[in-house]
Write an enzyme that holds these catalytic residues in place. Structure first.
Site, PDB file in Angstrom:
ATOM      1  N   LYS A   1       0.913  -1.255  -0.099  1.00 26.12           N
ATOM      2  CA  LYS A   1       0.145   0.208   0.078  1.00 26.12           C
ATOM      3  C   LYS A   1       1.319   1.130  -0.570  1.00 26.12           C
ATOM      4  O   LYS A   1       0.485   2.366  -0.641  1.00 26.12           O
ATOM      5  CB  LYS A   1      -0.847  -0.097   1.175  1.00 26.12           C
ATOM      6  CG  LYS A   1      -2.704  -0.868   1.045  1.00 26.12           C
ATOM      7  CD  LYS A   1      -3.235  -1.245   2.009  1.00 26.12           C
ATOM      8  CE  LYS A   1      -4.479  -1.750   1.915  1.00 26.12           C
ATOM      9  NZ  LYS A   1      -3.886  -2.830   2.111  1.00 26.12           N
TER      10      LYS A   1
HETATM   11  C1  LIG Z   1      -4.988  -4.893   1.347  1.00 22.79           C
HETATM   12  C2  LIG Z   1      -3.992  -5.394   1.177  1.00 22.79           C
HETATM   13  C3  LIG Z   1      -4.152  -6.675   0.791  1.00 22.79           C
HETATM   14  C4  LIG Z   1      -5.399  -6.975   0.004  1.00 22.79           C
HETATM   15  O1  LIG Z   1      -5.577  -6.223  -1.597  1.00 22.79           O
HETATM   16  P1  LIG Z   1      -6.297  -5.205  -1.958  1.00 22.79           P
HETATM   17  O2  LIG Z   1      -6.168  -4.220  -2.960  1.00 22.79           O
HETATM   18  O3  LIG Z   1      -7.597  -4.664  -1.065  1.00 22.79           O
HETATM   19  O4  LIG Z   1      -7.609  -6.799  -2.829  1.00 22.79           O
HETATM   20  C5  LIG Z   1      -3.382  -7.972   0.619  1.00 22.79           C
HETATM   21  N1  LIG Z   1      -2.690  -7.718   1.586  1.00 22.79           N
HETATM   22  C6  LIG Z   1      -2.765  -6.777   2.252  1.00 22.79           C
HETATM   23  C7  LIG Z   1      -1.515  -7.109   3.165  1.00 22.79           C
HETATM   24  C8  LIG Z   1      -3.099  -5.947   1.850  1.00 22.79           C
HETATM   25  O5  LIG Z   1      -2.828  -4.812   3.364  1.00 22.79           O
END
Ligand SMILES: *Cc1c(COP(=O)(O)O)cnc(C)c1O
Length: 431
Positions: free
Chosen positions: A107
């Site tokens: 993210k």
């Molecule tokens: C947010 C997140 C996901 C999921 O990602 P999406 O784009 O919401 O499908 C998977 N793994 C981790 C570690 C995350 O922080």
């Protein structure tokens, strides 16, 4: 580029408006009016292209002239100043490690891009921009780090007391400055309810420009395409021209939707596998059932505990209905027991430490890969972020430098009851 609402009852807007609004009034999601086809020469020349150039070339069609070239190049440079290694685990499977950013989760890329874009669009505004996020772990940390010290922007983070891991809590609470962190005596849902109330509060909205920085904002969603291009670059070095299968641990499906968008633009990815935990709305649907959202179920891979994935509509928009989607996407649901045994098995046989989200990805890819195919899964967060890794494997591997640094800092959080008026007064004091 213009953006329309997937519900088609809100006006078409520019990139800037889509970023500043976040979500259209009709509660659809913004989607680009056309999907750009990348120059085949760009794809052929990927092999030795610097990361910044890849990012700049991929994102420019989505922005057009709304950000000038020099600024956009700088934004890209700041966003992708991170390693994205592709690490072979078995003969057929490798891990695309997306956890080398400041908060050790994928993210970071979307949050950093969005913070810089928001700074660019806020620079001649008369009021502060207020970013409000409720978090159950990774989102808050990535957003806090990305927006820390950005001029003209105040950040308010709400998290549930005792419900995030120790490292996640430190990432949320040790920044200070323009980041205010509230530790609520409640659960994540209560944090989210209060965040939604704040976002709609007349007094707050009249004193600042309010936005949520959640994953549906196009400025967080679109840059997630970058690392699929980096994966393809590295895959070519490791395996030659074979188009790899990409397996994406999914919760809200933003990450996967970005990968599918990149493929639609011409990136040679063979097909995708959506890796889910017990929250299996999409696996059920793609395996012939109805699309039935439900309340979320708590699992080991808690960042994927989503019962009603918000970005699924974008995948429908790119591919058409179930038939179009099924041509390039399959989905697998992995239980906590399988997650655990995958983590233990891979650690014993290769020494590699998977975090629970990556383990769901590895396991789904191993099940879905056919003879002769090669594939990679997204390792979406560093194992050190999850206390469960230590419980399951007895180790979390090497501690990254950023963690040792964070651990030495002082926690600053305002502990409050889950009461709207109390939280609102604190927020009003910050703007
Ligand atoms: C947010 C997140 C996901 C999921 O990602 P999406 O784009 O919401 O499908 C998977 N793994 C981790 C570690 C995350 O922080």
């Amino acid at each position: 580029m213009k953006y329309f609402s997937t519900k088609r009852t809100s006006p078409v807007v520019s990139f800037k408006e889509a970023v500043l609004k976040g979500q259209p009034e009709d509660r659809g999601l913004y989607f680009p009016a056309s999907i750009p086809m990348l120059d085949p020469q760009l794809i052929d020349g990927l092999g030795n292209m610097p990361k910044v150039d890849v990012a700049y070339n991929v994102i420019t069609p989505y922005i057009g002239s709304e950000i000038d070239e020099t600024s956009l190049r700088n934004i890209c440079a700041e966003t992708v100043d991170i390693d994205f290694p592709l690490v072979p685990i078995t003969d057929q499977i490798s891990a695309l490690e997306l956890f080398h950013g400041p908060t050790l989760a994928f993210k970071d890329v979307g949050a950093r891009f969005m913070s810089r874009v928001l700074r660019y669009f806020s620079k001649d505004r008369d009021r502060k921009t207020l970013v409000i996020v409720a978090t159950s772990g990774d989102t808050g940390g990535a957003v806090a780090s990305a927006f820390h010290n950005i001029d003209g922007i105040e950040v308010v983070i709400l998290y549930p007391k005792d419900k995030v891991s120790r490292i996640q809590e430190l990432q949320l609470t040790t920044l200070g400055g323009n980041v205010t962190t509230l530790e609520l005596h409640s659960d994540f849902d209560a944090c989210q309810t209060i965040a939604k109330q704040l976002l709609a509060d007349d007094d707050i909205c009249s004193r600042s420009y309010v936005t949520s920085a959640n994953s549906i904002n196009v400025a967080r969603w679109l840059p997630q395409q970058f690392y699929y291009f980096y994966a393809k670059q590295r895959s070519k070095q490791l395996y030659g021209d074979a188009a790899p299968v990409a397996c994406v641990p999914s919760g809200n499906f933003g990450n996967l939707a970005a990968g599918i968008l990149a493929r639609k633009s011409g990136l040679p990815i063979r097909r995708f596998i959506a890796a889910c935990n017990a929250n299996d709305v999409v696996p059920r649907y793609l395996n012939g059932g109805e699309y039935e959202p439900h309340d979320s179920i708590a699992t080991l891979s808690n960042a994927m505990d989503v019962g009603s994935p918000s970005n699924w509509v974008r995948i429908e928009e790119i591919c058409g209905g179930r038939d179009g989607i099924s041509e390039i996407l399959s989905a697998v649901s992995i239980s906590d027991q399988e997650t655990r045994s995958t983590m233990i098995g891979i650690h014993q046989s290769t020494g590699y430490i998977l975090d629970p989200h990556g383990a769901v990805g590895f396991s789904a890819l191993q099940k879905g890969l056919r003879d002769g195919e090669i594939g990679f899964f997204l390792e979406t967060a560093h194992p050190v972020k999850f206390d469960s890794v230590k419980e399951i494997l007895g180790t979390q591997g090497e501690i990254p430098a950023s963690v040792s640094e964070t651990v030495s800092k002082q926690k600053h959080a305002i502990e409050v009851e889950s009461d709207y008026e109390t939280v609102r007064d604190i927020v009003l004091n910050r703007i």
